[in-house]
Design an enzyme around this catalytic site. Structure first.
Site, PDB file in Angstrom:
ATOM      1  CG  HIS A 355      -1.981  -1.004   1.213  1.00 34.13           C
ATOM      2  ND1 HIS A 355      -3.205  -0.825   0.625  1.00 34.13           N
ATOM      3  CD2 HIS A 355      -1.984  -2.248   1.714  1.00 34.13           C
ATOM      4  CE1 HIS A 355      -3.931  -1.917   0.785  1.00 34.13           C
ATOM      5  NE2 HIS A 355      -3.205  -2.793   1.447  1.00 34.13           N
ATOM      6  CE  LYS A 543      -6.597  13.516   0.534  1.00 34.47           C
ATOM      7  NZ  LYS A 543      -6.735  12.381  -0.261  1.00 34.47           N
ATOM      8  NE  ARG A 544      -3.752  10.123  10.309  1.00 38.00           N
ATOM      9  CZ  ARG A 544      -2.965   9.276  10.952  1.00 38.00           C
ATOM     10  NH1 ARG A 544      -3.212   7.974  10.915  1.00 38.00           N
ATOM     11  NH2 ARG A 544      -1.931   9.695  11.666  1.00 38.00           N
ATOM     12  CE  LYS A 549      -2.401  10.638   3.370  1.00 38.27           C
ATOM     13  NZ  LYS A 549      -3.042   9.753   2.394  1.00 38.27           N
ATOM     14  CB  THR A 651     -10.300   4.852  -1.028  1.00 41.47           C
ATOM     15  OG1 THR A 651     -10.096   5.221   0.334  1.00 41.47           O
ATOM     16  CG2 THR A 651      -9.477   3.646  -1.363  1.00 41.47           C
ATOM     17  CE  LYS A 655     -13.954   6.059   1.169  1.00 38.00           C
ATOM     18  NZ  LYS A 655     -13.011   6.176   2.294  1.00 38.00           N
TER      19      LYS A 655
HETATM   20  C1  8GP Z   1      -2.583   3.715   1.983  1.00 37.83           C
HETATM   21  C2  8GP Z   1      -2.163   4.567   0.799  1.00 37.83           C
HETATM   22  O1  8GP Z   1      -1.423   5.679   1.256  1.00 37.83           O
HETATM   23  C3  8GP Z   1      -3.385   5.024   0.048  1.00 37.83           C
HETATM   24  O2  8GP Z   1      -3.019   5.718  -1.102  1.00 37.83           O
HETATM   25  C4  8GP Z   1      -4.222   3.810  -0.338  1.00 37.83           C
HETATM   26  O3  8GP Z   1      -5.425   4.234  -0.919  1.00 37.83           O
HETATM   27  C5  8GP Z   1      -4.525   2.981   0.900  1.00 37.83           C
HETATM   28  O4  8GP Z   1      -3.322   2.596   1.526  1.00 37.83           O
HETATM   29  C6  8GP Z   1      -5.308   1.734   0.581  1.00 37.83           C
HETATM   30  O5  8GP Z   1      -4.676   1.009  -0.400  1.00 37.83           O
HETATM   31  N1  8GP Z   1      -1.430   3.227   2.654  1.00 37.83           N
HETATM   32  C7  8GP Z   1      -1.396   3.122   3.977  1.00 37.83           C
HETATM   33  O6  8GP Z   1      -2.327   3.451   4.682  1.00 37.83           O
HETATM   34  C8  8GP Z   1      -0.173   2.584   4.534  1.00 37.83           C
HETATM   35  O7  8GP Z   1       0.741   2.256   3.810  1.00 37.83           O
HETATM   36  N2  8GP Z   1      -0.137   2.448   5.832  1.00 37.83           N
HETATM   37  C9  8GP Z   1       0.997   1.885   6.443  1.00 37.83           C
HETATM   38  C10 8GP Z   1       2.062   2.731   6.838  1.00 37.83           C
HETATM   39  C11 8GP Z   1       1.093   2.142   7.871  1.00 37.83           C
END
Ligand code: 8GP
Length: 815
Positions: A355, A543-544, A549, A651, A655
């Site tokens: 991810h 978002k976070r 970002k 995502t 939405k």
């Molecule tokens: C997130 C990505 O940043 C985001 O773009 C994507 O939509 C989402 O995963 C679902 O696929 N990645 C993370 O949240 C991630 O890598 N978290 C780990 C570092 C804790």
């Protein structure tokens, strides 16, 4: 399942009396909520039994989705809608003197996740059940979630998120399914009848107790399981009543150490102890989950050889990648298989989703930590690494120089992504661009060795939660226009295209958006006291909070507008409300400063009688799933402005488009595919491409100071950070200032500023043409079917897991 309003009311009164000993007139909204929950639970339990029974008897393959996070959001509305009882409940409650909204609002968001990765897992569970696919979640039952965010004097303050303080109506404790997980100790290697065996001594014993949550499908009979593990101590090995009571005190220490395993989501990992605890959590999840799966498997099948035919395990990022050595341990030490056989079964069972390509998020663990905490697991990882490196040396002579970069263990660290790639049969990225970056850059040598493992599965979202539940008026309008098949087949949304230019339909769409904006404005006023103009453009960035970002880029645009309005108070512009929602990791200083900058900018604008007529900034605290459900339906502009190449998919972007917002975004993550679908006229893209960013990173040719020197607008904005015009304390924002200048602006904020401003101008011009804007909006909705998690899950099911829909047969005849 049908229940008349009359029956609902009767059940409600009975349950309320048996559970709370109260009459309806005396019940609080929370008690009403619990009561409806209990009624639903009974109905779901029947289907749950049927589902388990059917899966057991038809021996079909099942998938287990292992994740450290499941960001579920509220479940009551989902379960009501899925059971077809929403209207009955609404009416029944009204007749009893309750308001459905208020009752639903009693549900606390479970603190089981943090960001997109956890929300994706929740969407996947929803789609699995709705598509009648046999798939379950496996996670941890954290007592405390990430944190509750409060804004105090403009700063983020973290309060504990004790989401479990009230009984959680959806969970069932399954004591009979408890397993033991062992930590620490030593391994003794002994030879027994020509075979090495490994005996584990002096370990710490932890009980893993599962709590199951039913996951219902949309108006079908499927109820899958989300199993969450809780760590508990055992008193068995202690003699409390010994004379010196030594054991009693040992027990207290031990109990504390055990219970903290499932206490907090993301324990602070800035210290060694914090990291150790996180590793403990990961192994706890993996070991408990696997032992349980294997136990059930052995009850149903004669030989573990069938494992890959009957079970797939998907690991959500590397956090659960200890699944690989743990499955090896169980197959080697418990099932007595040979290394070769165990490895074959493991690598045909486990699949890995990546991810992120951000290097700081690619997990590594110090060898010493793993060796001490998980001695047998370390031995197995070591052996996997030896064999892998030997294989590279012999079979890929051209990669010999790369071995040190590809090894699972190197420089005293264990590289979990390497372990996950080597030990699984599928490695997927979450958007086309992200998968290409994995293949061609971040994981390139691995792609050379295992090209067949790599594949893309572009993320998706459940349109049931994000449209049907979050935005009922829009959902009804769509159904009115194209019928209701889109609910089961979201691709059908494409038929809305024929209404994109239809004046009557546009007017209705505009009406729904306006009503949602008015409702959000009311909500904002209630929560913050700020009155926003519901006729202004609602421009949303939720978002976070993270450097990549680029909430900062958004604030810079706002500060630039501020300067322009001050220069020319009569400037002709469409009023805008900028809405932010974001949590920053507690130890992430820069991100917290950006929050402070947003809130400071908001206050400065609010205090300026000229500027505030045209722009407003609102920071909504404690952003979570439920808040997102309020905001997204009311949004005009969706900010998806990450530095290209950094956002794996996103995502939120999906939405928003589903709810008719127009994206302003970089060509990053899934934005690229959104643009492919809607066409360049229906999205505003800007900025460096991923290729540009990667090229700059290689060539090191970017100089943020040159951009600063060359653009007067940027200088004016940046100077506000340090000249006392935003804060009396002129050091408040100096870290942001220096990150951009002295540290060369890692995320290219200054570089993309010009094209961002230009895209924002174009967007505003488009907004001034309502017919054109509404056409864009409807076109976005029409193309959003592709981004349903039903599509994503169907792809995982057929291309990775090889699982198929199962119609659940009803044995416990439900009403
Ligand atoms: C997130 C990505 O940043 C985001 O773009 C994507 O939509 C989402 O995963 C679902 O696929 N990645 C993370 O949240 C991630 O890598 N978290 C780990 C570092 C804790």
């Amino acid at each position: 399942m049908s229940l008349s309003v009359q029956e609902f009311r009767q059940q409600f009164s009975d349950k309320l009396m048996t559970t709370f000993g109260k009459k309806v007139e005396k019940a609080t909204p929370f008690e009403a909520f619990q009561t409806v929950g209990l009624i639903l639970r009974e109905l779901l339990n029947r289907k749950w039994q049927d589902t388990k029974g059917t899966y057991r008897s038809n021996s079909q393959k099942q998938v287990y989705y292992f994740s450290m996070e499941f960001l579920l959001g509220r479940l009551m509305i989902t379960n009501l809608l899925n059971s077809g009882l929403l209207e009955t409940c609404k009416q029944g409650l009204e007749e009893l003197g309750f308001n459905l909204e208020e009752v639903l609002g009693q549900e606390q968001d479970p603190g089981l996740g943090n960001g997109d990765l956890g929300r994706l897992a929740a969407c996947f569970l929803d789609s699995l059940a709705s598509l009648e696919l046999p798939g379950h979640g496996c996670g941890i039952r954290y007592k405390y979630g990430l944190f509750q965010q409060k804004i105090v004097d403009g700063n983020q303050v973290e309060l504990p998120d004790y989401w479990l303080k009230n009984e959680y109506v959806w969970e069932t404790k399954r004591l009979d399914q408890t397993v033991e997980v062992h930590f620490g100790g030593e391994i003794e290697t002994v030879e027994e009848s020509g075979r090495l065996t490994f005996k584990h001594h002096h370990y710490e014993k932890v009980l893993a107790v599962p709590y199951d949550i039913p996951v219902s499908g949309y108006q079908n009979h499927t109820v899958n399981t989300l199993r969450l593990w809780s760590a508990e101590s055992t008193t068995n090995d202690f003699h409390f009543y010994s004379i010196d009571r030594k054991d009693y005190y040992h027990y207290l220490d031990y109990k504390r150490s055990v219970e903290q395993i499932s206490e907090f989501l993301y324990p602070d990992d800035s210290s060694y102890e914090g990291r150790l605890l996180r590793l403990k959590q990961q192994y706890f999840l993996v070991s408990a989950g696997l032992q349980c799966i294997l136990r059930e498997f052995k009850n149903s099948y004669p030989s573990v050889d069938l494992l890959p035919e009957k079970i797939a395990i998907q690991i959500n990022d590397t956090h659960p990648s200890l699944v690989i050595p743990e499955l090896m341990r169980l197959l080697l030490d418990q099932e007595q298989l040979s290394w070769e056989k165990a490895w074959e079964l493991t690598t045909r069972t486990v699949a890995y989703t990546n991810h992120t390509t951000m290097s700081e998020a690619l997990e590594t663990w110090p060898v010493d930590m793993v060796k001490t905490l998980l001695p047998r697991i370390y031995m197995i990882i070591h052996e996997i690494n030896e064999r892998f490196c030997r294989h590279l040396w012999l079979a890929h002579p051209t990669l010999r120089d790369e071995i040190k970069h590809m090894a699972i263990i190197s420089y005293g660290q264990i590289h979990m992504a390497h372990l996950a790639i080597v030990g699984s049969y599928s490695v997927n990225g979450v958007a086309k661009l992200h998968t290409d970056i994995l293949k061609n850059s971040v994981m390139k040598p691995f792609y050379t060795v295992f090209p067949e493992k790599f594949n893309n599965k572009t993320n998706g979202i459940t349109h049931r939660r994000w449209l049907l539940m979050a935005n009922p008026p829009l959902a009804s309008l769509i159904t009115e226009a194209i019928g209701e098949t889109w609910v089961r087949e979201p691709k059908q949304l494409i038929t809305l295209l024929k209404y994109a230019g239809d004046a009557a339909f546009q007017e209705k769409i505009a009406g729904v958006k306006q009503a949602n904006k008015t409702a959000l404005a009311k909500y904002i006023q209630e929560r913050t006291g700020i009155r926003v103009d519901d006729r202004s453009i609602f421009d949303v960035h939720i978002k976070r909070l993270h450097g990549y970002k680029r909430q900062l880029l958004n604030v810079f645009h706002i500060l630039h507008l501020y300067e322009m309005i001050r220069d020319n108070p009569n400037m002709d512009m469409v009023p805008r409300t900028f809405i932010f929602g974001a949590k920053a990791a507690p130890g992430y200083h820069f991100a917290k400063k950006v929050i402070k900058l947003i809130t400071t900018t908001a206050a400065k604008i609010a205090a300026d009688p000229i500027v505030r007529e045209k722009i407003r900034v609102v920071f909504l605290e404690n952003y979570n799933v439920s808040l997102a459900e309020q905001i997204i339906p009311a949004t005009d502009v969706s900010e998806q402005i990450s530095t290209a190449s950094k956002e794996a998919s996103g995502t939120g972007n999906m939405k928003f488009m589903l709810n008719g917002a127009i994206t302003i975004g970089t060509l990053d993550g899934a934005n690229v595919e959104i643009r492919e679908m809607v066409g360049p006229d229906n999205i505003f893209t800007f900025g460096l491409t991923a290729e540009d960013v990667l090229a700059y990173q290689l060539s090191r040719m970017y100089r943020s100071r040159d951009v600063y020197n060359g653009d007067q607008r940027i200088r004016r904005v940046m100077d506000q950070l340090v000249n006392g015009s935003l804060s009396n304390d002129d050091v408040e924002f100096k870290d942001i200032y220096y990150t951009l200048l002295s540290n060369n602006d890692e995320y290219f904020v200054l570089k993309d500023f010009d094209s961002y401003v230009e895209a924002q101008d174009l967007l505003e011009q488009a907004y001034r043409q309502p017919t054109e804007w509404l056409k864009k909006s409807i076109t976005n909705i029409a193309h959003s079917g592709k981004f349903s998690s039903d599509r994503t899950i169907s792809e995982y099911a057929s291309e990775i897991w090889d699982i198929h829909p199962v119609t659940i047969s009803s044995t416990t005849q439900s009403r």
